[in-house]
Design a protein around this motif. Sequence first.
Motif, short mmCIF file in Angstrom:
data_model
loop_
_atom_site.label_atom_id
_atom_site.label_comp_id
_atom_site.label_asym_id
_atom_site.label_seq_id
_atom_site.Cartn_x
_atom_site.Cartn_y
_atom_site.Cartn_z
N PRO A 147 31.17 -10.13 -17.94
CA PRO A 147 30.07 -9.17 -17.82
C PRO A 147 29.26 -9.43 -16.56
N SER A 148 28.42 -8.46 -16.25
CA SER A 148 27.67 -8.53 -15.01
C SER A 148 26.28 -7.93 -15.26
N ALA A 149 25.27 -8.52 -14.63
CA ALA A 149 23.90 -8.01 -14.83
C ALA A 149 23.06 -8.24 -13.59
N SER A 150 22.36 -7.22 -13.17
CA SER A 150 21.45 -7.30 -12.03
C SER A 150 20.13 -7.85 -12.56
N PRO A 151 19.69 -9.03 -12.09
CA PRO A 151 18.60 -9.76 -12.76
C PRO A 151 17.44 -8.93 -13.33
N GLU A 152 17.35 -9.02 -14.65
CA GLU A 152 16.20 -8.54 -15.42
C GLU A 152 16.00 -7.03 -15.37
N GLN A 153 16.96 -6.31 -14.83
CA GLN A 153 16.85 -4.84 -14.81
C GLN A 153 17.17 -4.32 -16.22
N ARG A 154 16.38 -3.36 -16.65
CA ARG A 154 16.57 -2.79 -17.98
C ARG A 154 16.90 -1.32 -17.87
N HIS A 155 17.60 -0.85 -18.86
CA HIS A 155 17.83 0.59 -18.97
C HIS A 155 17.55 0.98 -20.41
N GLN A 156 16.75 2.00 -20.57
CA GLN A 156 16.34 2.46 -21.91
C GLN A 156 15.89 1.30 -22.78
N GLY A 157 15.08 0.44 -22.17
CA GLY A 157 14.45 -0.63 -22.93
C GLY A 157 15.28 -1.89 -23.10
N GLU A 158 16.56 -1.83 -22.77
CA GLU A 158 17.42 -3.00 -22.98
C GLU A 158 17.86 -3.58 -21.64
N TYR A 159 18.08 -4.89 -21.59
CA TYR A 159 18.69 -5.46 -20.39
C TYR A 159 20.05 -4.80 -20.21
N TYR A 160 20.33 -4.41 -18.99
CA TYR A 160 21.52 -3.62 -18.74
C TYR A 160 22.70 -4.51 -18.33
N GLN A 161 23.77 -4.42 -19.06
CA GLN A 161 24.98 -5.19 -18.74
C GLN A 161 26.10 -4.26 -18.33
N THR A 162 26.90 -4.73 -17.39
CA THR A 162 27.92 -3.83 -16.85
C THR A 162 29.08 -4.64 -16.28
N LYS A 163 29.87 -3.99 -15.45
CA LYS A 163 30.94 -4.68 -14.71
C LYS A 163 30.61 -4.58 -13.23
N GLY A 164 30.72 -5.68 -12.54
CA GLY A 164 30.66 -5.67 -11.07
C GLY A 164 29.42 -5.07 -10.45
N CYS A 165 28.23 -5.44 -10.92
CA CYS A 165 27.03 -4.91 -10.25
C CYS A 165 26.94 -5.53 -8.84
N THR A 166 26.17 -4.87 -8.00
CA THR A 166 26.13 -5.26 -6.58
C THR A 166 25.67 -6.70 -6.40
N PHE A 167 24.68 -7.11 -7.20
CA PHE A 167 24.18 -8.49 -7.10
C PHE A 167 25.32 -9.48 -7.33
N ASP A 168 26.02 -9.35 -8.44
CA ASP A 168 27.08 -10.32 -8.74
C ASP A 168 28.19 -10.26 -7.70
N GLN A 169 28.64 -9.05 -7.38
CA GLN A 169 29.76 -8.93 -6.43
C GLN A 169 29.38 -9.53 -5.07
N SER A 170 28.16 -9.24 -4.62
CA SER A 170 27.80 -9.70 -3.28
C SER A 170 27.53 -11.20 -3.24
N MET A 171 26.99 -11.72 -4.31
CA MET A 171 26.75 -13.18 -4.32
C MET A 171 28.07 -13.94 -4.43
N ILE A 172 29.04 -13.35 -5.11
CA ILE A 172 30.38 -13.97 -5.15
C ILE A 172 31.00 -13.91 -3.75
N TYR A 173 30.82 -12.75 -3.11
CA TYR A 173 31.32 -12.62 -1.73
C TYR A 173 30.72 -13.69 -0.82
N GLU A 174 29.40 -13.83 -0.88
CA GLU A 174 28.72 -14.78 0.02
C GLU A 174 29.27 -16.18 -0.20
N ASN A 175 29.37 -16.59 -1.46
CA ASN A 175 29.81 -17.96 -1.74
C ASN A 175 31.27 -18.16 -1.31
N HIS A 176 32.12 -17.21 -1.66
CA HIS A 176 33.54 -17.30 -1.27
C HIS A 176 33.67 -17.39 0.25
#
Length: 807
Positions: free
Chosen positions: A525-554
Motif C-alpha cells: 500500500p501507499s499513502a501520502s503523509p496524513e492526507q485524508r479523503h472523506q474523513g479517512e486517511y487515504y491509502q492507494t497504490k504508488g502515490c507520488t510521495f512514495d514513488q519519488s522517495m523510492i526513486y531518490e533512494n535508489h
Amino acid sequence: MKRLIVFISIFFMNYAGVTLYAQNSSKRVADVETNQSKKSVLWYNEPAPNSGSVSRVKSRGFPYDEDWERWSLPIGNGYMGASVFGRTDTERIQLTEKTLGNKGPYNRGGLTSFADIYLDIHHQVPMNYRRVLSLDDAISTVSYEYDGVNYMREYFANYPSNVIVVKLKADKPGKVTFLLRPVLPYLREYNDEKNGRTGRVSAQGDLITMTGEVQFFRLPYEAQIKVLPSGGMMSAFNDADGDHGMIQVNNADSVVLLIAAGTSYQLNETLFTLAPENKFTGNEHPHAAVTRRIAQAIQKGEAALRMEHLKDYRELYGRVELSLTNKQSNIPTDRLLLDYKNGKEKRYLEELLFQYGRYLLIASSRKGALPPNLQGVWSQYDYSPWSGGYWHNINIQMNYWPVFNTNLAELFESYVDYNEAFRKEANQKAIAYLKKYNPSALAADPEENGWTIGTGANAFAIPGPGGHSGPGTGGFTTKLFWDYYDFTRDEKILREHTYPAILGMSKFLSKTLRLSPDGFLLAEPSASPEQRHQGEYYQTKGCTFDQSMIYENHNDVLKAAHILKIKDPFLRLVKEQIGKLDAIHIGESGQIKEYREEKKYSDIGDPHHRHISHLCALYPGTLINGTTPEWMKASIVTLDNRGDKSTGWAMAHRLNLWARTKDGNRAFKLYQQLLKTGILENLWDVHPPFQIDGNFGATAGVAEMLLQSHEGYIEPLPALPDAWSSGSYKGLVARGNFVCSVKWSNKQITRMQILSRSGGECILKCNHAGTVAVNAEDGRKVKVKVLGEHLISFATKAGGTYDIRNL
Ligand code: FUC
C-alpha cells in the motif's frame, strides 16, 4: 581556514566588535537603528511573565503554556536544555534532559521535564532591566538595578564538560542573597497506569542532589547542583521527610551554580527491542557519572568553563555570517517582532531568525547526545507534545535540513548514531511489514529485507510505516544520509554510514513494489503523509510521495556504488526498478498529482493540507529540477493551489520549495509569513504548540534562497528577493564541500569567494561565462573552462581558496 578568515576580515569589516551589555532603560526606547558593530541578540526589557500554573491552555490536545513557550530563553548543550525566565523575584530555570522519559501520551514512552530550579531573590521592582540571549556566544544574561546595586546573572550550557553554569553577581560586595529551591515536577506514586515517578531533593553542605526513578521504564535519574559562593554564608536545609532540600546563600559577592543531570538511558540497539521495564535494566545508575561531571567542572572553575564553552560554540556558530543590513535594531525582540507583524519590516530580524536556527541546532544536536526532538531539547511538560519524538514523515528530516548547507555537518552525527542504533529493530519492522503486505517478496535471509521506519519514533521505540504515511518515509529519511556525503565528500562517511543506510533502505523499498497492469512498479500500500479523503486517511497504490522517495533512494544507491566501485547483483535490480517507478505526473489542472488516480487538483484529499509530500521530489529531493521544466511549472501550480497559509513547519517546507523554483520574492513572502504567523516572542516556531522543526526549516530555506547546488553546479543567489537587494554572506556550503562567501549589491554579485575543502572540479553558474575571472589565493590566474553560456568550471585543490569576479 586561516586564509578564509583573512579574506573575511576585509570583506565583512562590520563584524568586529566587543561584547557589551548595555544597561538600557526599561522605559520605552526609541526605535533607532544603529550601525555600531552588529551583534545577534534576542533581548527583552522585562522578565518572562508569570501567569501562574502551567498547562492551562491546550493546543491540538497538548498543553501550551504561554509563559514558557513564548517568553523563556533556551540554552542547551545537546544533552540538557534550560529555559531561563529571567525573573527577579523568583527566578525559574526549567531543566530538560533528553533521555528522561515517562509513559508519554501513547504508552510508548516520551520526553518529560526534569526539574524546575527556583531561586527566591525577592527583588520586586528592578530598574534598567534587561535580559539577553547572545547568539554569538550562546550566553544568556539578566541585568538590572535594585536598591542602588547593579545585579547581573549569566547562564550557559557547556557541551565539552556537559554542565550548565549559572553565575550571579553584583557590583557591590556582599549583595548576592537567594534561596536555591529546586522542584521535581510530576511526581506520582507508582500506580497501575504506570505513570508514577519518585523523586527527592536533598541538600547537604554546598550540594543539592535530585534523584528518583520513572516507573514506566524503571529509569533512574539524578541531577546535582553545586553551589560555589565567593564570600557570604551558605546553609543547607531539608524538610522533615528529607524530600525538599534547599540552600540559602546570604551576602555573597558572587555565586556560581554548576548543574549536571543524567539518567541510566544508554543508546544501543537492544533498547529498541526490549519491553519498557527492561530497556535500562543493568545499566549504571547516573549518580557516578553526574558526580564525576560536577567534580571535573569544579576543578576547571567557572572562568575556564566559560572559555571552553566559547571556544567550542564559536567554532561552530562562527562559520556562517549573514548580513542583509548594516544596522542593528535597538528595540527589544518582542517589539521588533510585533512591529514586523504590523508591516514595519526589519532585515535585522530576518537575519536573526536565520542564525537562531543555527544556534538552536548547535544547542540541541551534539555527538554523544540524542538528536533534537520535536521540541529540540526543551520541554517543561509531563507528557511532551507528540511524545517529544522523532517524527519521520517530515519533522526530524526538517530538523536537519540546515545542517549541511549552513556549515554544521558534524552535528548530524547525533542522528546517525540514533538511526544506526535502531537499525536492528528497523530490520524487524521491515520484515513485519513485508510479511503483512507483500509476503512473496520477503527474503529468506533477514538482512536482505533491509530496514524501514514509520512516523512516530522517539528515544525509546520506533514504529514501522503504514497507516497514514507510506514506505517512502524511509527514502525521505535517507536523503539526509546521501546529503551527509554529498556535502562533505568524505568517502569514509560514504562507506561507513551513507551506503549501508541507503542500501538497506533500497533493499526494503524494492520489496514494497508490485507490478501494475500497465507495467509500472508501484508501492502498495501507499499513502501520502496524513492526507485524508472523506474523513479517512487515504491509502492507494504508488502515490507520488512514495514513488519519488523510492526513486531518490535508489538513485543515490547507484551513485554511491559507482563512487565506491561496488559490484553487487542487487544493483541491477535497483537500476531496473528505477525505470519503472514513473513517479511524477501532471494532472488536468496543470498540477503535480499527489495520486496517480487524481485528475484535477484536489480531487482527492484536503486541498490545503499542511503536508505537501508530492513535492518532496522538488525539495529535499531533486527529481524535479531545472532540467524538468514542465514538472517545475506544475510544481508551481501545486504550490499555488495548496496555498501559503499553514502551520509552522509546513510554511517552512513551502519556503524551501519556492526557493527551489528560484522565485525569490515568493520564497521571501513565505519567510515573512512564517515570521508573522508562526514565530513567538522568543523566536520559537509554533505548530502550535511549540515545535522546533519550523525554526530549522526556516533557516534551511534562507540558505536555499542564497545558495543552491543540487543541479550539478553551484548557483549563488538562486532565489534572491528584491527586499534583499544588497548584502553578503560568508560560509554557506555547497555540495562538493565548497564553502561559499558572496557579496552583492543591487542584486548583482560583486564578489564571490570559494574555499574548496575537498578539492575537485568546481562548476559554477554565472551571468556571462565569457567574462568570469578566477584567481587562487596567491593571485595566480586559474584556468576557467566555459561549459555553456551560464556555466563555467575550474579545477580546485583541497584547501585552496578562489576569488571569483565578473560573475
Ligand atoms: C506530523 C504532522 C503533525 C505534527 C506531528 C508532530 O505528523 O503532520 O501535524 O507536526 O508531525
